[in-house]
Design a protein around this motif. Structure first.
Motif, PDB file in Angstrom:
ATOM      1  N   PRO A   1       1.856   5.905  -8.050  1.00 48.83           N
ATOM      2  CA  PRO A   1       0.363   5.030  -8.497  1.00 48.83           C
ATOM      3  C   PRO A   1       1.323   3.405  -9.830  1.00 48.83           C
TER       4      PRO A   1
ATOM      5  N   ALA B   1      -1.587  -5.447  -6.927  1.00 54.24           N
ATOM      6  CA  ALA B   1      -1.374  -6.071  -5.781  1.00 54.24           C
ATOM      7  C   ALA B   1       0.479  -6.898  -5.056  1.00 54.24           C
TER       8      ALA B   1
ATOM      9  N   SER C   1       2.624   1.936  -3.619  1.00 48.11           N
ATOM     10  CA  SER C   1       1.176   2.437  -4.434  1.00 48.11           C
ATOM     11  C   SER C   1       0.234   4.136  -4.279  1.00 48.11           C
ATOM     12  N   ALA C   2       0.787   4.353  -3.063  1.00 46.21           N
ATOM     13  CA  ALA C   2       0.478   5.579  -2.347  1.00 46.21           C
ATOM     14  C   ALA C   2       1.007   6.130  -3.491  1.00 46.21           C
TER      15      ALA C   2
ATOM     16  N   VAL D   1       1.048  -1.391   0.064  1.00 45.57           N
ATOM     17  CA  VAL D   1      -0.014  -0.037   0.011  1.00 45.57           C
ATOM     18  C   VAL D   1       0.771   0.934   0.472  1.00 45.57           C
TER      19      VAL D   1
ATOM     20  N   ASP E   1      -7.395  -5.008  -9.564  1.00 42.50           N
ATOM     21  CA  ASP E   1      -6.877  -4.078  -8.193  1.00 42.50           C
ATOM     22  C   ASP E   1      -5.973  -5.279  -7.073  1.00 42.50           C
TER      23      ASP E   1
ATOM     24  N   ARG F   1      -7.564   2.278  -5.330  1.00 45.91           N
ATOM     25  CA  ARG F   1      -6.210   2.379  -5.572  1.00 45.91           C
ATOM     26  C   ARG F   1      -6.279   3.221  -6.518  1.00 45.91           C
ATOM     27  N   ARG F   2      -5.054   4.004  -6.700  1.00 43.17           N
ATOM     28  CA  ARG F   2      -5.688   5.642  -7.978  1.00 43.17           C
ATOM     29  C   ARG F   2      -4.460   4.568  -8.672  1.00 43.17           C
TER      30      ARG F   2
END
Lengths: 99, 640
Positions: free
Chosen positions: B10, B177, B6-7, B3, B173, B58-59
């Motif tokens: 993107p 991940a 990905s933050a 996370v 998604d 998630r962007r």
């Protein structure tokens, strides 16, 4: 391997190519051999493009439409899709009449 | 942890697929209007990027890559697809996830690319697009079996239906991940070289390509339980539309309607823009005190940018037709029908679209030449595109015809003489373009034509959303250009036309004392043999920025204060009184050829990566213009 290009290249006596089929005729592709075609492309490129567009040994083809003038280019059905090409380059695709 | 990553950055996914697989429709369905178009560095292929927020919040960034049949790129567009997928662009790693888009109604050809892409080792999701159409034909595809056989997730999508991409969103998604976790596990150290990028890729040989086909045949045998019916409707329609006689007749009917629409539909909005521009000018003129700033704003910027923006409606109507024809699948048919005819002068059937666009404006025309794979074919098309009569020539043609051509019926009242002259000017452009192409292909661009190997996609109804987004994009690109390049040029041109100012007590219009006036006077002896007066010479200087500007400048020189249509009619009277007919005809001939458009020359420079080809274009067009004007003037003077 199945991928080997046909050793008996050139215009085999009695062998037909896609470029001479008329509207409505169906055939099966038996080989791709670009040696008979004058092209601006590097060696081997036309053969690879033909294969990428589905003109590969075993494909079923049918001439659907002929343009004007000179019945050239032609639109052919290749299995499920339709492809437009000129008769000059279609000479590279060797065919046998569909059974 | 994933996370966190990905933050920070993107995840990037790329849409890859054959042309006509509905990739752009899927891109629009995923991103809506959250997309933008830019250029790739160094090349001029458009780069479409958008983003969306996945169901898990998630962007995700999405790249829509140009359609291709293989990673062995044949055109500049396809090279971009290859280079993005392989991570060859500087500062840009391979995408985190490839979404391969396949047309479910044409699985054999589409899966071939999927098999090739799978070799790269990047994470892949296969989207079976247009599942509804496939099912309607009775085609049964076992997605689960295909997924198992390919070793990648397979999701059916219907990009044009609301909610039709939901399964894909859910799958993205999960895959993102997974990719992030794999990345983190694989490379604990900060990695500078592209991690897991397909560095080892090399062009597949014909033997490998045949092997891919074998693999696809195996997949189809296992996963497609019913191949369904062939697209009978498309075949029936094509029996008429590709008919040697009816097909060509229909094509010319479509072209006729298109031109009719470009002028008829665009008229009202163009009048609106014209009114708004002169309103703004008047307001600025009334608000600001007289001086250089007011003149720069009204005569330079507002008038100059306004004279370009006014073509927006025509460009949009033209692109509306092109987008609709493309979405239906008809454009490929037009190229098929015209290939032999265009081949007579050595052009490729695909040159038809760029040349058609050039009737609105050569700038989109030159850009549309990208779809031509062969460089020589592409350059030949670019070089003749500006000879097509673009809409910027119309104000000049209209003015001169109104001033010099009497409105009398010819051919037994069937057409008016002005209409006939207009037609002759268009025909002169087309015929000279064909002649130039013939000469170019026989000399500089010698060699066999690029082979034609073009898929004729099944006919489809265009999706209004995709057309609207395409038009919106065109409008934005055009306005951005008007706001930057043309804006800057207009300031330069205003400067040339107003500095130095008129001396005290000057009797002549100010432009005559300016740099532009001096250049015009200096050019006069050169232009005298073709019958041009010094007024024309002066008008041609700012007219280099954009052809139609010359009309405004002539208005200034003849000291008229009207604008818009009133300027046209009163100027026509002034011109008729002061020029002879040979001069007018000579100027018309000049406008058929003259390369008076900086926007076109700059776009040619961008598209060919250098100043060589724009210089060649400028030289040959000037030579043609001078020659044509000389002959026209001499012959007309002798006869009249």
């Amino acid at each position: 391997m199945s991928g080997q290009s046909f050793p008996e290249t050139g215009q085999r006596p009695g062998g037909r190519h896609l470029g001479e089929l008329r509207k409505g005729q169906r055939a099966r592709v038996t080989g791709v051999d670009e040696t008979a075609v004058v092209t601006s492309l590097p060696e081997g490129e036309l053969e690879r493009r033909m294969i990428e567009m589905g003109l590969v040994e075993g494909s079923h083809v049918e001439v659907l439409h002929e343009a004007f003038p000179g019945r050239d280019p032609i639109a052919i059905r290749v299995n499920e899709h339709t492809l437009a090409l000129r008769r000059a380059e279609a000479r590279a695709v060797l065919v046998a009449p569909a059974a | 942890m994933s996370v966190m990553t990905s933050a920070a950055v993107p995840p990037r996914i790329a849409l890859v697929g054959n042309p006509n697989c509905g990739k752009t429709a899927l891109f629009n369905a995923l991103t809506g209007s959250r997309q933008k178009v830019a250029n790739y560095p160094g090349v001029t292929v458009e780069r479409k990027i958008g983003h969306f927020v996945s169901p898990l919040g998630r962007r995700v960034q999405v790249i829509d890559l140009p359609g291709t049949y293989s990673l062995r790129a044949r055109s500049p567009d396809e090279e971009v697809t290859r280079d993005v997928v392989l991570g060859r662009f500087a500062h840009e790693e391979s995408p985190d996830l490839l979404v391969c888009v396949a047309d479910a109604t044409n699985l054999r050809l589409n899966l071939r690319l999927v098999v090739e892409l799978k070799r790269l080792g990047l994470p892949i999701i296969l989207a079976l697009n247009m599942m509804d159409a496939a099912e309607k034909r009775g085609c049964r595809i076992d997605a689960a079996a295909l997924s198992a056989a390919l070793g990648v997730p397979v999701v059916p999508t219907v990009a044009i239906r609301r909610g039709g991409v939901q399964p894909l969103l859910d799958q993205i998604d999960g895959a993102v991940a997974l990719a992030a976790a794999a990345d983190a596990a694989e490379s604990p150290a900060p990695c500078c070289s592209p991690c897991g990028s397909p560095n080892g890729w090399s062009e597949p040989s014909s033997r490998e390509l045949r092997a891919y086909h074998q693999e696809v045949e195996g997949l189809l045998a296992r996963c497609v339980t019913d191949a369904g019916l062939p697209p009978v409707a498309t075949r029936r329609v094509d029996a008429v539309l590709l008919h040697p006689v009816f097909g060509l007749a229909f094509l010319f009917l479509v072209l006729f309607l298109m031109f009719q629409a470009v002028f008829a539909w665009a008229e009202a909005p163009m009048n609106l823009i014209d009114g708004a521009v002169s309103g703004l000018k008047d307001w600025v003129a009334a608000t600001l005190p007289d001086g250089a700033l007011r003149s720069l704003l009204t005569d330079g910027i507002i008038a100059g940018v306004g004279s370009v923006v006014i073509f927006l409606p025509q460009i949009l109507v033209l692109f509306f037709f092109i987008l609709v024809l493309e979405a239906t699948g008809y454009l490929a048919r037009a190229a098929f029908l015209l290939d032999r005819l265009m081949g007579g002068v050595g052009l490729h059937g695909r040159a038809f679209i760029p040349l058609l666009s050039s009737f609105a404006c050569a700038v989109p025309g030159v850009m549309a030449a990208r779809t031509i794979e062969n460089r020589a074919d592409r350059l030949a098309t670019i070089m003749i595109a500006p000879l097509m009569t673009c809409s910027a020539r119309l104000p000049v043609y209209t003015l001169l015809i109104a001033a010099f051509v009497p409105d009398r019926p010819v051919l037994g009242g069937l057409v008016g003489l002005p209409g006939l002259v207009m037609f002759a000017l268009y025909a002169a452009g087309i015929l000279s373009a064909l002649a130039v192409a013939f000469v170019l292909k026989g000399t500089v661009f010698k060699g066999a034509r690029e082979p034609l190997l073009m898929e004729l996609p099944a006919y489809r109804l265009p999706n209004p959303r995709d057309i609207a987004l395409g038009l919106f994009e065109r409008a934005r690109i055009f306005l951005a250009r008007a706001g930057t390049t043309i804006f800057a040029l207009m300031i330069v041109m205003w400067f040339l036309a107003s500095v130095p100012g008129a001396p005290e007590g000057a009797s002549e219009p100010a432009i005559q004392y300016s740099i532009a006036g001096m250049i015009g006077h200096a050019l006069e002896p050169l232009l005298a043999p073709i019958g041009f007066t010094w007024q024309i010479a002066v008008a041609l200087v700012p007219g280099i920025a954009a052809r139609e500007v010359a009309v405004g400048v002539l208005g200034t020189i003849y000291a008229l204060s009207d604008s818009g249509d009133a300027l046209q009619s009163s100027l026509a009277g002034a011109l008729a009184a002061s020029w002879g007919l040979p001069t007018a005809l000579s100027l018309l001939a000049w406008y058929v050829f003259a390369p008076q458009c900086i926007a076109t020359l700059t776009v040619v420079k961008r598209e060919t990566n250098g100043w060589f080809w724009p210089a060649v274009m400028f030289a040959y067009m000037i030579a043609l213009a001078y020659g044509a004007s000389f002959v026209t003037y001499r012959v007309a003077s002798a006869l009249l």
